[in-house]
Write a protein that holds these residues in place. Structure first.
Motif, PDB file in Angstrom:
ATOM      1  N   MET A  95       0.836  -1.204   0.000  1.00  0.00           N
ATOM      2  CA  MET A  95       0.000   0.000   0.000  1.00  0.00           C
ATOM      3  C   MET A  95       0.876   1.261   0.000  1.00  0.00           C
ATOM      4  N   GLY A  96       1.942   1.249   0.790  1.00  0.00           N
ATOM      5  CA  GLY A  96       2.858   2.386   0.828  1.00  0.00           C
ATOM      6  C   GLY A  96       3.566   2.594  -0.489  1.00  0.00           C
ATOM      7  N   VAL A  97       3.992   1.496  -1.126  1.00  0.00           N
ATOM      8  CA  VAL A  97       4.657   1.589  -2.426  1.00  0.00           C
ATOM      9  C   VAL A  97       3.694   2.163  -3.474  1.00  0.00           C
ATOM     10  N   LEU A  98       2.465   1.684  -3.478  1.00  0.00           N
ATOM     11  CA  LEU A  98       1.486   2.186  -4.453  1.00  0.00           C
ATOM     12  C   LEU A  98       1.180   3.658  -4.224  1.00  0.00           C
ATOM     13  N   LEU A 150      11.785   4.363   0.844  1.00  0.00           N
ATOM     14  CA  LEU A 150      11.580   3.746   2.160  1.00  0.00           C
ATOM     15  C   LEU A 150      10.518   2.649   2.103  1.00  0.00           C
ATOM     16  N   PHE A 151       9.385   2.944   1.467  1.00  0.00           N
ATOM     17  CA  PHE A 151       8.327   1.936   1.359  1.00  0.00           C
ATOM     18  C   PHE A 151       8.777   0.746   0.508  1.00  0.00           C
ATOM     19  N   PHE A 152       9.510   1.019  -0.571  1.00  0.00           N
ATOM     20  CA  PHE A 152       9.980  -0.075  -1.422  1.00  0.00           C
ATOM     21  C   PHE A 152      10.953  -0.963  -0.658  1.00  0.00           C
ATOM     22  N   THR A 153      11.804  -0.349   0.156  1.00  0.00           N
ATOM     23  CA  THR A 153      12.736  -1.134   0.973  1.00  0.00           C
ATOM     24  C   THR A 153      11.973  -1.971   1.996  1.00  0.00           C
ATOM     25  N   LEU A 154      10.943  -1.403   2.609  1.00  0.00           N
ATOM     26  CA  LEU A 154      10.085  -2.178   3.511  1.00  0.00           C
ATOM     27  C   LEU A 154       9.438  -3.345   2.760  1.00  0.00           C
ATOM     28  N   PHE A 155       9.025  -3.100   1.538  1.00  0.00           N
ATOM     29  CA  PHE A 155       8.436  -4.150   0.705  1.00  0.00           C
ATOM     30  C   PHE A 155       9.448  -5.279   0.456  1.00  0.00           C
ATOM     31  N   ILE A 156      10.677  -4.923   0.132  1.00  0.00           N
ATOM     32  CA  ILE A 156      11.725  -5.928  -0.105  1.00  0.00           C
ATOM     33  C   ILE A 156      11.935  -6.776   1.152  1.00  0.00           C
ATOM     34  N   PHE A 157      12.022  -6.120   2.323  1.00  0.00           N
ATOM     35  CA  PHE A 157      12.197  -6.867   3.568  1.00  0.00           C
ATOM     36  C   PHE A 157      10.966  -7.734   3.868  1.00  0.00           C
ATOM     37  N   SER A 158       9.791  -7.272   3.492  1.00  0.00           N
ATOM     38  CA  SER A 158       8.578  -8.076   3.675  1.00  0.00           C
ATOM     39  C   SER A 158       8.609  -9.324   2.801  1.00  0.00           C
ATOM     40  N   ILE A 159       9.115  -9.187   1.586  1.00  0.00           N
ATOM     41  CA  ILE A 159       9.259 -10.338   0.687  1.00  0.00           C
ATOM     42  C   ILE A 159      10.280 -11.326   1.262  1.00  0.00           C
ATOM     43  N   ILE A 160      11.393 -10.798   1.746  1.00  0.00           N
ATOM     44  CA  ILE A 160      12.414 -11.664   2.364  1.00  0.00           C
ATOM     45  C   ILE A 160      11.816 -12.403   3.559  1.00  0.00           C
ATOM     46  N   PHE A 161      11.038 -11.679   4.362  1.00  0.00           N
ATOM     47  CA  PHE A 161      10.374 -12.277   5.517  1.00  0.00           C
ATOM     48  C   PHE A 161       9.392 -13.352   5.069  1.00  0.00           C
ATOM     49  N   LEU A 196      13.706  -0.495  12.220  1.00  0.00           N
ATOM     50  CA  LEU A 196      14.553   0.660  11.899  1.00  0.00           C
ATOM     51  C   LEU A 196      14.045   1.431  10.685  1.00  0.00           C
ATOM     52  N   LEU A 197      13.640   0.715   9.651  1.00  0.00           N
ATOM     53  CA  LEU A 197      13.129   1.390   8.454  1.00  0.00           C
ATOM     54  C   LEU A 197      11.834   2.146   8.731  1.00  0.00           C
ATOM     55  N   SER A 198      10.938   1.522   9.478  1.00  0.00           N
ATOM     56  CA  SER A 198       9.675   2.206   9.772  1.00  0.00           C
ATOM     57  C   SER A 198       9.906   3.396  10.714  1.00  0.00           C
ATOM     58  N   LEU A 199      10.849   3.273  11.649  1.00  0.00           N
ATOM     59  CA  LEU A 199      11.195   4.411  12.506  1.00  0.00           C
ATOM     60  C   LEU A 199      11.735   5.556  11.663  1.00  0.00           C
ATOM     61  N   LEU A 200      12.610   5.247  10.730  1.00  0.00           N
ATOM     62  CA  LEU A 200      13.129   6.265   9.817  1.00  0.00           C
ATOM     63  C   LEU A 200      11.985   6.905   9.032  1.00  0.00           C
ATOM     64  N   GLY A 201      11.054   6.088   8.570  1.00  0.00           N
ATOM     65  CA  GLY A 201       9.892   6.607   7.844  1.00  0.00           C
ATOM     66  C   GLY A 201       9.024   7.504   8.709  1.00  0.00           C
ATOM     67  N   VAL A 202       8.808   7.119   9.968  1.00  0.00           N
ATOM     68  CA  VAL A 202       8.020   7.941  10.894  1.00  0.00           C
ATOM     69  C   VAL A 202       8.693   9.294  11.078  1.00  0.00           C
ATOM     70  N   LEU A 254      -0.541  11.188   5.705  1.00  0.00           N
ATOM     71  CA  LEU A 254      -1.011   9.851   5.341  1.00  0.00           C
ATOM     72  C   LEU A 254       0.159   8.867   5.275  1.00  0.00           C
ATOM     73  N   GLY A 255       1.269   9.305   4.687  1.00  0.00           N
ATOM     74  CA  GLY A 255       2.456   8.460   4.662  1.00  0.00           C
ATOM     75  C   GLY A 255       2.956   8.165   6.067  1.00  0.00           C
ATOM     76  N   ALA A 256       2.940   9.183   6.920  1.00  0.00           N
ATOM     77  CA  ALA A 256       3.372   8.998   8.315  1.00  0.00           C
ATOM     78  C   ALA A 256       2.478   7.980   9.021  1.00  0.00           C
ATOM     79  N   ILE A 257       1.193   8.012   8.734  1.00  0.00           N
ATOM     80  CA  ILE A 257       0.264   7.054   9.354  1.00  0.00           C
ATOM     81  C   ILE A 257       0.643   5.624   8.957  1.00  0.00           C
ATOM     82  N   PHE A 258       0.942   5.409   7.671  1.00  0.00           N
ATOM     83  CA  PHE A 258       1.391   4.085   7.220  1.00  0.00           C
ATOM     84  C   PHE A 258       2.642   3.664   7.980  1.00  0.00           C
ATOM     85  N   PHE A 259       3.605   4.573   8.059  1.00  0.00           N
ATOM     86  CA  PHE A 259       4.856   4.248   8.749  1.00  0.00           C
ATOM     87  C   PHE A 259       4.623   3.979  10.234  1.00  0.00           C
TER      88      PHE A 259
END
Length: 142
Positions: free
Chosen positions: A17-20, A56-67, A83-89, A120-125
């Motif tokens: 959702m963040g990437v889109l 930031l969202f794409f990197t979170l997506f990559i880590f989600s795929i790895i997970f 760490l990535l979501s904290l950076l995003g916040v 809105l982006g901050a809410i996602f993060f």
């Protein structure tokens, strides 16, 4: 062993959702040089903030795929998501502060989506950040 299916799906869906969301804003800025939804375009180090949000969202997506595919240990994934979501916040939160005067002055009608896109982006993060804290705590109890 618990495979954390709900966490995997949650992080994957929210990161998509963040990437889109950020991808739409970034592509609009890239191809038409205008900002989405008639908003201002804040810049970070000379680049539109939506580009950084997309990264930031794409990197979170990559880590989600790895997970999802279990390629790293869960504690490393949890720390990366945290760490990535904290950076995003922090990133989106910083740019959200600049939007508060207009929001307070004109209310939700000042923005097409009711809130500034940075908020809105901050809410996602923030949601991903809270979930990563819960996930890290669950892993630490094991």
């Amino acid at each position: 062993m618990n495979n954390y299916k709900n966490y995997k799906i949650f992080f994957l869906v929210l990161s998509i959702m963040g990437v889109l969301f950020s991808g739409y804003m970034s592509s609009l800025k890239w191809f038409s040089n205008t900002c989405a939804f008639g908003e201002t375009c804040p810049y970070f180090l000379g680049f539109p903030a939506c580009y950084v949000g997309f990264i930031l969202f794409f990197t979170l997506f990559i880590f989600s795929i790895i997970f999802l595919f279990g390629k790293w240990n869960n504690k490393s994934i949890a720390s990366s998501l945290f760490l990535l979501s904290l950076l995003g916040v922090l990133f989106a939160g910083y740019f959200s502060i600049g939007e508060l005067p207009l929001l307070l002055q004109q209310g939700f009608s000042a923005y097409l989506l009711g809130l500034p896109t940075c908020v809105l982006g901050a809410i996602f993060f923030i949601i991903i950040f809270i979930a990563s804290i819960i996930f890290k705590n669950k892993l630490n109890r094991i």
